[in-house]
Design an enzyme around this catalytic site. Structure first.
Site, PDB file in Angstrom:
ATOM      1  N   GLU A   1      11.671   5.516  -8.886  1.00 48.02           N
ATOM      2  CA  GLU A   1      11.038   6.808  -8.603  1.00 48.02           C
ATOM      3  C   GLU A   1      11.069   7.720  -9.827  1.00 48.02           C
ATOM      4  OE1 GLU A   1       9.301   7.425  -6.055  1.00 48.02           O
ATOM      5  OE2 GLU A   1       9.982   6.099  -4.469  1.00 48.02           O
TER       6      GLU A   1
ATOM      7  N   ARG B   1       7.394   8.775 -11.239  1.00 46.51           N
ATOM      8  CA  ARG B   1       7.018  10.182 -11.057  1.00 46.51           C
ATOM      9  C   ARG B   1       7.306  11.002 -12.309  1.00 46.51           C
ATOM     10  NH1 ARG B   1       7.756  11.538  -4.663  1.00 46.51           N
ATOM     11  NH2 ARG B   1       8.121   9.417  -3.995  1.00 46.51           N
TER      12      ARG B   1
ATOM     13  N   ASP C   1       4.420  -4.345  -3.592  1.00 49.04           N
ATOM     14  CA  ASP C   1       3.130  -3.762  -4.008  1.00 49.04           C
ATOM     15  C   ASP C   1       2.858  -3.551  -5.500  1.00 49.04           C
ATOM     16  OD1 ASP C   1       5.014  -1.706  -3.910  1.00 49.04           O
ATOM     17  OD2 ASP C   1       3.924  -0.452  -2.495  1.00 49.04           O
TER      18      ASP C   1
ATOM     19  N   GLU D   1      -2.745   5.705  -0.621  1.00 51.60           N
ATOM     20  CA  GLU D   1      -3.258   4.365  -0.948  1.00 51.60           C
ATOM     21  C   GLU D   1      -4.690   4.108  -0.483  1.00 51.60           C
ATOM     22  OE1 GLU D   1      -0.243   4.944   0.407  1.00 51.60           O
ATOM     23  OE2 GLU D   1       0.978   4.587  -1.373  1.00 51.60           O
TER      24      GLU D   1
END
Ligand code: DMJ
Length: 639
Positions: free
Chosen positions: A268, A272, A401, A535
């Site tokens: 993360e 980000r 993913d 998404e």
């Protein structure tokens, strides 16, 4: 034999051999040469040599090897050797470790090394690391190159990079119809509303709680603050919300503190914070974003100190200690986490001139390309200790993913030079097509999950990014494969659209299933929520750009309307707990990715194609644009 028993230096020893005067001189000359050679050879022995430790004082041995490594080390040196030895003696002072007993030549050598080293290297936190399983070893404080660099400091040529772009970053504003413009302006207004409320009620916190009008900090970012600020920066810039961009920038300059001491998700923080800072640097050229990204990047490096170099998922940004998520099987690392560092880390190397970041991710690539893949598939859990799979769960949604996404994007970002990434992507997609792609009874194409060979007929909202990814890959393929993949991408995107249209709110659930009579709907109460995820609109944006079929803009506009109707509250946007009821039940959270991704992709859907053109940029998995390497801005260590 006699000669051996009579030691050199004993009185009358040469005479005992019956030598004449010139022969004696010659003999003594030879002897003194031999002694000098033997002493000199001590310095060539490795540090570990017992002889060396016997004949030279301990500190002098370390110093001698330190000075030799100084002359041979380049910016690439980040070996453990650097951690064992002092990185740089204080400049212009008598080297601390020079013993008075050391010979004069050695002391001169040490002085020369001290002059080359310059000022002492900065010590970053995290010099030791504790890892699950009880291993513990000394770590480099950071992956920074040794301070003994003699070359001019590395400087990334920003102007040259800007000249390498094929399109202006915010587009050339060519003709567009008024409706498209009005829709884009509406999305810009939504971004301003989301930002203004965050600023008013939660500035500096990680997210806004729009119902209670306060901030949320959470525990994902290791004490870092301002996740929404960093995630919003490039969206504000692209949307030309200049004043708001300046507010965000000022917060980064004045209040963004990296000296924190908490447990962060490596993934993360990377997607980000590092992604957001890198993108904003490339868009604006403002140094503050680059330096913060590099500083933060260094803080992540201790997570890679595992037997395989596969990083663990959690890192304390203060101490550098790292460990695996408690919920991950047997101390494993997660595919979508360690597989989603590549793009950002190559840019960290490119901007710093320090190859250590690129080396870390290239090593991950090596481990992954060597490990055996069941049926060609990549399971989601890998042991960072042994480098083998821990559990055979495969998913193109959560846990897997963005690993696949970063393979195709690594190839694109390298301007199609990283053929290894392309091959890994092609092979993985082939296995996915063969084993996971299914068609429902009602004719909807979906990608199932795989648990040790058994299929779970469900798709997560997260898996809906794959429509865009497969379309992006297809765009750069040829022949039958191109067409097949473009069709697959369109079908998956259409299925994800169905998951939206089949709900009462026209927003999609967290997961939807294709079993027991259900078709693209959630069957479990716990899977009915929508947390402002991007998404589905991400895939609309790619499919629009690559096909220009008007349905994608139409579908995107449906989402805008649904967001306005069900998620907009008095002080921002909120997720909802159940997409199948119009009676509002808000979760009181405006996720930072709503500003980074959902609104950005919606905005781009209604822009001309030259705004953040796909010819110049790849989006990281948090929708932060990173430039394609058109020129030789090549990162050190990159293939
Ligand atoms: C984002 O933080 C990223 O897209 C990530 O890859 C997974 N999903 C969230 C948003 O849904």
């Amino acid at each position: 034999m006699v000669v051996l028993r009579k030691l050199p230096g004993m009185p009358g020893w040469p005479a005992a051999l019956g030598l004449r005067l010139p022969q004696k001189f010659l003999f003594l000359l030879f002897l003194s040469g031999l002694l000098t050679l033997c002493f000199g050879a001590l310095f060539l022995l490795p540090d570990s040599s017992r002889f060396k430790r016997l004949f030279l004082p301990r500190r002098a041995t370390a110093s001698a090897s330190s000075s030799s490594s100084a002359s041979s080390s380049s910016a690439s040196s980040s070996s453990t050797r650097d951690t064992e030895l002092p990185r740089s003696p204080p400049a212009a002072a008598e080297p601390r470790h020079a013993s008075p007993a050391a010979p004069r030549r050695l002391r001169e050598k040490l002085r020369a090394a001290a002059r080359m080293a310059g000022p002492p290297a900065r010590t970053a936190p995290g010099s030791r690391q504790q890892v699950q399983g009880g291993e513990s070893r000394a770590q480099p404080a950071s992956g920074a190159p040794p301070a003994r660099e003699t070359r001019a400091p590395f400087r990334f040529d920003y102007e040259r990079f800007r000249r390498s772009l094929r399109h202006p970053v915010r587009g050339g504003r060519s003709g567009e119809d008024p409706e498209t413009r009005a829709r884009r302006m509406k999305i810009k207004e939504m971004m301003k509303f989301a930002w203004d409320n965050y600023k008013q009620y939660a500035m500096g916190k990680n997210e806004l709680r729009p119902l209670t009008k306060n901030g949320h900090i959470g525990n994902m970012f290791g004490g870092l603050r301002g996740a929404t600020v960093i995630d919003a920066l490039d969206t504000l810039y692209i949307m030309e919300l200049e004043e708001e961009f300046q507010e965000a920038k000022q917060w980064v300059e004045k209040s963004f503190d990296l000296n924190v001491n908490g447990e962060a998700s490596l993934f993360e923080v990377n997607i980000r914070y590092i992604g957001g800072l890198l993108a904003t640097y490339y868009l604006t050229g403002e140094e503050v974003f680059k330096s913060k990204a590099l500083e933060l990047g260094e803080k992540l490096l201790p997570a890679f100190n595992t037997p395989t170099g596969i990083p663990r998922g959690v890192i304390n940004l203060g101490s550098g200690m790292s460990w695996s998520w408690g919920w991950a099987s047997a101390g494993s690392s997660i595919l979508a986490e360690f597989g989603t560092l590549h793009l950002e880390f190559l840019h960290l190397s490119q901007l710093s001139g320090n190859p250590v970041f690129a080396e870390k991710v290239m090593n991950i690539r090596r481990v992954l390309s060597r490990v055996e893949k069941p049926q060609g598939l990549y399971p989601n859990f890998l042991s960072p200790v042994t480098g083998s799979w821990v559990q055979h769960h495969v998913s193109i949604g959560g846990l897997g993913d963005s690993f696949y996404e970063y393979l195709i994007k690594s190839w694109l970002m390298s301007d199609k030079k990283d053929s290894e990434a392309k091959k890994m992507y092609d092979d993985a997609l082939e296995a996915i097509e063969k084993h996971l792609v299914k068609k429902s009874a009602g004719g909807l194409t979906y990608i199932a999950e795989w648990r040790g060979g058994i299929l779970d007929h469900k798709m997560g909202h997260l898996a809906c990014f794959s429509g865009g990814m497969i379309a992006l890959g297809a765009e750069h393929s040829t022949g039958e494969r191109r067409q097949r993949h473009m069709e697959l991408a369109a079908e998956i995107t259409s299925t994800c659209h169905e998951s939206y249209t089949r709900s009462d709110t026209k927003l999609g659930p967290e997961a939807f299933r294709f079993d027991a009579g259900s078709e693209a709907t959630a069957t479990r109460l716990s899977e009915r929520y929508y947390i402002l995820r991007p998404e589905v609109v991400e895939s609309y944006m790619y499919l629009w750009r690559l096909t220009h079929h008007p349905k994608y803009r139409h579908w995107g506009w449906e989402v805008v309307q649904a967001l306005e109707k069900h998620c907009r509250v008095e002080a921002g946007f909120s997720g909802i707990r159940d997409v199948y009821t119009t009676t509002p039940s808000h979760d009181n959270m405006q996720q930072s990715f709503f500003l980074a991704e959902t609104l950005k992709y919606l905005y781009l859907l209604f822009c001309e194609d030259d705004v953040l053109s796909l010819e110049d940029w790849v989006f990281n998995t948090e929708a932060h644009p990173l430039p394609i390497n058109h020129t030789d801005l090549k990162a050190a260590g990159q293939p």
